[in-house]
Design an enzyme around this catalytic site. Structure first.
Site, PDB file in Angstrom:
ATOM      1  N   ASP A  71       0.867  -1.186   0.000  1.00 43.57           N
ATOM      2  CA  ASP A  71       0.000   0.000   0.000  1.00 43.57           C
ATOM      3  C   ASP A  71       0.900   1.232   0.000  1.00 43.57           C
ATOM      4  O   ASP A  71       1.378   1.673   1.043  1.00 43.57           O
ATOM      5  CB  ASP A  71      -0.931   0.003   1.220  1.00 43.57           C
ATOM      6  CG  ASP A  71      -1.878   1.203   1.184  1.00 43.57           C
ATOM      7  OD1 ASP A  71      -1.638   2.128   0.378  1.00 43.57           O
ATOM      8  OD2 ASP A  71      -2.854   1.218   1.957  1.00 43.57           O
TER       9      ASP A  71
ATOM     10  N   HIS B 187       0.974   7.900   3.878  1.00 42.59           N
ATOM     11  CA  HIS B 187       1.722   7.206   4.925  1.00 42.59           C
ATOM     12  C   HIS B 187       3.234   7.461   4.881  1.00 42.59           C
ATOM     13  O   HIS B 187       3.971   6.903   5.679  1.00 42.59           O
ATOM     14  CB  HIS B 187       1.449   5.699   4.823  1.00 42.59           C
ATOM     15  CG  HIS B 187      -0.016   5.379   4.725  1.00 42.59           C
ATOM     16  ND1 HIS B 187      -0.884   5.613   5.761  1.00 42.59           N
ATOM     17  CD2 HIS B 187      -0.768   4.901   3.694  1.00 42.59           C
ATOM     18  CE1 HIS B 187      -2.111   5.264   5.386  1.00 42.59           C
ATOM     19  NE2 HIS B 187      -2.069   4.833   4.140  1.00 42.59           N
TER      20      HIS B 187
ATOM     21  N   ILE C 119       0.568   9.347   8.428  1.00 40.09           N
ATOM     22  CA  ILE C 119      -0.110   8.502   9.428  1.00 40.09           C
ATOM     23  C   ILE C 119       0.085   7.019   9.100  1.00 40.09           C
ATOM     24  O   ILE C 119       0.457   6.663   7.983  1.00 40.09           O
ATOM     25  CB  ILE C 119      -1.619   8.839   9.548  1.00 40.09           C
ATOM     26  CG1 ILE C 119      -2.360   8.560   8.228  1.00 40.09           C
ATOM     27  CG2 ILE C 119      -1.804  10.289   9.981  1.00 40.09           C
ATOM     28  CD1 ILE C 119      -3.887   8.680   8.346  1.00 40.09           C
TER      29      ILE C 119
ATOM     30  N   GLY D 197      -4.272   1.998   8.266  1.00 42.50           N
ATOM     31  CA  GLY D 197      -5.274   1.402   9.155  1.00 42.50           C
ATOM     32  C   GLY D 197      -5.039  -0.093   9.324  1.00 42.50           C
ATOM     33  O   GLY D 197      -5.132  -0.636  10.431  1.00 42.50           O
TER      34      GLY D 197
HETATM   35  C1  TC6 Z   1      -8.666   1.595   2.011  1.00 46.69           C
HETATM   36  C2  TC6 Z   1      -7.237   1.668   1.545  1.00 46.69           C
HETATM   37  C3  TC6 Z   1      -6.509   2.976   1.834  1.00 46.69           C
HETATM   38  C4  TC6 Z   1      -6.039   3.040   3.232  1.00 46.69           C
HETATM   39  C5  TC6 Z   1      -5.978   4.231   3.890  1.00 46.69           C
HETATM   40  C6  TC6 Z   1      -5.614   4.276   5.299  1.00 46.69           C
HETATM   41  O1  TC6 Z   1      -5.085   3.354   5.876  1.00 46.69           O
HETATM   42  S1  TC6 Z   1      -6.062   5.710   6.150  1.00 46.69           S
HETATM   43  C7  TC6 Z   1      -5.557   5.416   7.854  1.00 46.69           C
HETATM   44  C8  TC6 Z   1      -6.548   4.635   8.628  1.00 46.69           C
HETATM   45  N1  TC6 Z   1      -7.813   5.319   8.820  1.00 46.69           N
HETATM   46  C9  TC6 Z   1      -7.943   6.359   9.688  1.00 46.69           C
HETATM   47  O2  TC6 Z   1      -6.976   6.818  10.276  1.00 46.69           O
HETATM   48  C10 TC6 Z   1      -9.325   6.923   9.876  1.00 46.69           C
HETATM   49  C11 TC6 Z   1      -9.620   7.156  11.327  1.00 46.69           C
HETATM   50  N2  TC6 Z   1     -11.004   7.600  11.507  1.00 46.69           N
HETATM   51  C12 TC6 Z   1     -11.362   8.905  11.409  1.00 46.69           C
HETATM   52  O3  TC6 Z   1     -10.533   9.785  11.219  1.00 46.69           O
HETATM   53  C13 TC6 Z   1     -12.833   9.236  11.561  1.00 46.69           C
HETATM   54  O4  TC6 Z   1     -13.477   8.185  12.205  1.00 46.69           O
HETATM   55  C14 TC6 Z   1     -13.552   9.500  10.187  1.00 46.69           C
HETATM   56  C15 TC6 Z   1     -12.910  10.730   9.506  1.00 46.69           C
HETATM   57  C16 TC6 Z   1     -13.429   8.268   9.260  1.00 46.69           C
HETATM   58  C17 TC6 Z   1     -15.027   9.765  10.450  1.00 46.69           C
HETATM   59  O5  TC6 Z   1     -15.121  10.760  11.395  1.00 46.69           O
HETATM   60  P1  TC6 Z   1     -16.252  11.865  11.305  1.00 46.69           P
HETATM   61  O6  TC6 Z   1     -16.127  12.708  12.505  1.00 46.69           O
HETATM   62  O7  TC6 Z   1     -16.212  12.514   9.966  1.00 46.69           O
HETATM   63  O8  TC6 Z   1     -17.539  10.936  11.366  1.00 46.69           O
HETATM   64  P2  TC6 Z   1     -18.831  11.071  12.302  1.00 46.69           P
HETATM   65  O9  TC6 Z   1     -18.545  10.492  13.654  1.00 46.69           O
HETATM   66  O10 TC6 Z   1     -19.361  12.468  12.211  1.00 46.69           O
HETATM   67  O11 TC6 Z   1     -19.823  10.082  11.558  1.00 46.69           O
HETATM   68  C18 TC6 Z   1     -20.321  10.346  10.269  1.00 46.69           C
HETATM   69  C19 TC6 Z   1     -21.004   9.106   9.758  1.00 46.69           C
HETATM   70  O12 TC6 Z   1     -20.021   8.173   9.305  1.00 46.69           O
HETATM   71  C20 TC6 Z   1     -20.058   6.965  10.065  1.00 46.69           C
HETATM   72  N3  TC6 Z   1     -18.687   6.636  10.420  1.00 46.69           N
HETATM   73  C21 TC6 Z   1     -17.888   7.272  11.297  1.00 46.69           C
HETATM   74  N4  TC6 Z   1     -16.677   6.708  11.324  1.00 46.69           N
HETATM   75  C22 TC6 Z   1     -16.719   5.685  10.447  1.00 46.69           C
HETATM   76  C23 TC6 Z   1     -15.771   4.729  10.057  1.00 46.69           C
HETATM   77  N5  TC6 Z   1     -14.541   4.698  10.556  1.00 46.69           N
HETATM   78  N6  TC6 Z   1     -16.143   3.822   9.144  1.00 46.69           N
HETATM   79  C24 TC6 Z   1     -17.383   3.817   8.642  1.00 46.69           C
HETATM   80  N7  TC6 Z   1     -18.328   4.717   8.980  1.00 46.69           N
HETATM   81  C25 TC6 Z   1     -17.988   5.635   9.871  1.00 46.69           C
HETATM   82  C26 TC6 Z   1     -20.872   7.276  11.309  1.00 46.69           C
HETATM   83  O13 TC6 Z   1     -21.555   6.133  11.767  1.00 46.69           O
HETATM   84  C27 TC6 Z   1     -21.803   8.353  10.812  1.00 46.69           C
HETATM   85  O14 TC6 Z   1     -22.926   7.778  10.151  1.00 46.69           O
HETATM   86  P3  TC6 Z   1     -24.408   7.979  10.783  1.00 46.69           P
HETATM   87  O15 TC6 Z   1     -24.347   7.356  12.149  1.00 46.69           O
HETATM   88  O16 TC6 Z   1     -24.575   9.467  10.788  1.00 46.69           O
HETATM   89  O17 TC6 Z   1     -25.312   7.259   9.820  1.00 46.69           O
END
Ligand code: TC6
Length: 308
Positions: free
Chosen positions: A207, A212, A227, A230
């Site tokens: 990846d 990252h 970062i 995940g």
């Molecule tokens: C894929 C390959 C590429 C890889 C990239 C990486 O590794 S990146 C590194 C690894 N990844 C990271 O570091 C990411 C870490 N995570 C974050 O930074 C935050 O959780 C976010 C930005 C994903 C969402 O935050 P926010 O404040 O914008 O969200 P909110 O709380 O306001 O909710 C809004 C709506 O979305 C829903 N929902 C919420 N979270 C998730 C979720 N995880 N998942 C699914 N759904 C989620 C929640 O239920 C709600 O729906 P509802 O209930 O209204 O119908």
């Protein structure tokens, strides 16, 4: 978002992804194990040496169950592009991962992947895509594992034409990654430090997203520095469960869910708390330095030892 005015969700839902292939060797499996911290604090760790070395040769090394998530890596040659969907790839985050394992992951294999869209949700400020990949061993035709990867596309929501936000899922609701954390004291707690170069090592497993590794890219994405992937954090958490609850036997892992709640910076300390509910382990991983939960989910086990 104005740019989504041409987006027709029904067109996206009926989109057919081409089958894809993926091949790996025992070297990839060992590199992955090092990338998620196996043997990092003890090079002769009796539970973990088997993931990177075997006295009878590398073909006999054991493969960590979370390696299964890597089998999807080349399954989408055009990224997460769906007909008409516009998003900024710099704002993409990994939201959730669901993995089902039907047999132990072999130390090398040629894989045939069948890919489909398992979910599409309009959250207003974001669009959520769920991509399902079924991975078959090419030689035997056996189904090895299934992955459902959820990507959170910041800024790509607001495409619903009616007042009700668009939401589509093709799978049962008991397979979602949101779990309720028990109020009781955890059964077990495992602490593990990621290395400042953890993401640079982990990316060699395939990846290569600059989020990252590239400081400028990370800043545009809203982070003070690159970062951790995940799936790397998930690998640390499941390794903690294998060590603390499965007594080092990774074949006990049947399925894994994980929801990424907050980013992790390489070098931070991960503390994984675990609770046992029947044959299910509920877990939550916190970053010790910031006292914030970054991941939570569950792991279903085969034959959980009744002595626990
Ligand atoms: C894929 C390959 C590429 C890889 C990239 C990486 O590794 S990146 C590194 C690894 N990844 C990271 O570091 C990411 C870490 N995570 C974050 O930074 C935050 O959780 C976010 C930005 C994903 C969402 O935050 P926010 O404040 O914008 O969200 P909110 O709380 O306001 O909710 C809004 C709506 O979305 C829903 N929902 C919420 N979270 C998730 C979720 N995880 N998942 C699914 N759904 C989620 C929640 O239920 C709600 O729906 P509802 O209930 O209204 O119908």
């Amino acid at each position: 978002m104005a740019g989504q005015s041409e987006f027709d969700p029904s067109l996206a839902v009926s989109h057919k992804f081409p089958d894809s292939t993926y091949s790996y060797t025992e070297r990839d499996a060992a590199l992955y194990a090092l990338g998620i911290g196996a043997c990092a604090s003890d090079a002769v760790d009796e539970d973990e040496l088997k993931y990177v070395y075997h006295e009878d040769g590398q073909k006999a090394i054991k493969v960590l169950p979370t390696f299964a998530a890597l089998l999807t890596l080349e399954s989408l040659p055009n990224g997460f592009d769906l007909p008409g969907l516009q998003y900024d790839p710099r704002l993409l985050l990994h939201g959730q991962q669901y993995i089902e394992l039907y047999k132990p992951v072999p130390s090398s294999c040629h894989i045939q992947n069948k890919v489909s869209l398992a979910g599409l949700h309009d959250k207003g400020k974001a669009a959520i895509l769920e991509i399902e990949t079924k991975s078959y061993e090419k030689e035997s035709g056996d189904l090895l594992c299934m992955n459902r990867s959820t990507v959170y596309l910041r800024g790509a929501g607001g495409f619903s034409k009616s007042s009700k936000p668009f939401s589509y899922s093709s799978y049962p609701s008991n397979q979602t990654s949101a779990v309720k954390i028990p109020e009781s004291k955890p059964f077990s707690v495992f602490e593990d430090r990621t290395h400042p170069s953890q993401a640079l090592l982990y990316r060699l497993s395939g990846d290569y997203n600059p989020l990252h590794s590239d400081p400028q890219f990370a800043k545009v994405a809203g982070f003070s520095q690159p970062i951790l992937h995940g799936l790397c954090t998930l690998g640390f958490a499941v390794r903690a469960i294998i060590k603390s609850i499965c007594k080092g036997d990774s074949d006990r892992i049947k399925s894994i869910t994980g929801r990424f709640l907050l980013h992790v910076y390489p070098g931070e300390t991960l503390v994984t708390e675990m609770w046992i509910e029947g044959s299910r382990v509920i877990y939550r991983t916190l970053v010790k330095e910031r006292k914030r939960t970054v991941l939570s989910g569950s792991v279903d086990l085969r034959g959980l030892n009744s002595s626990l």
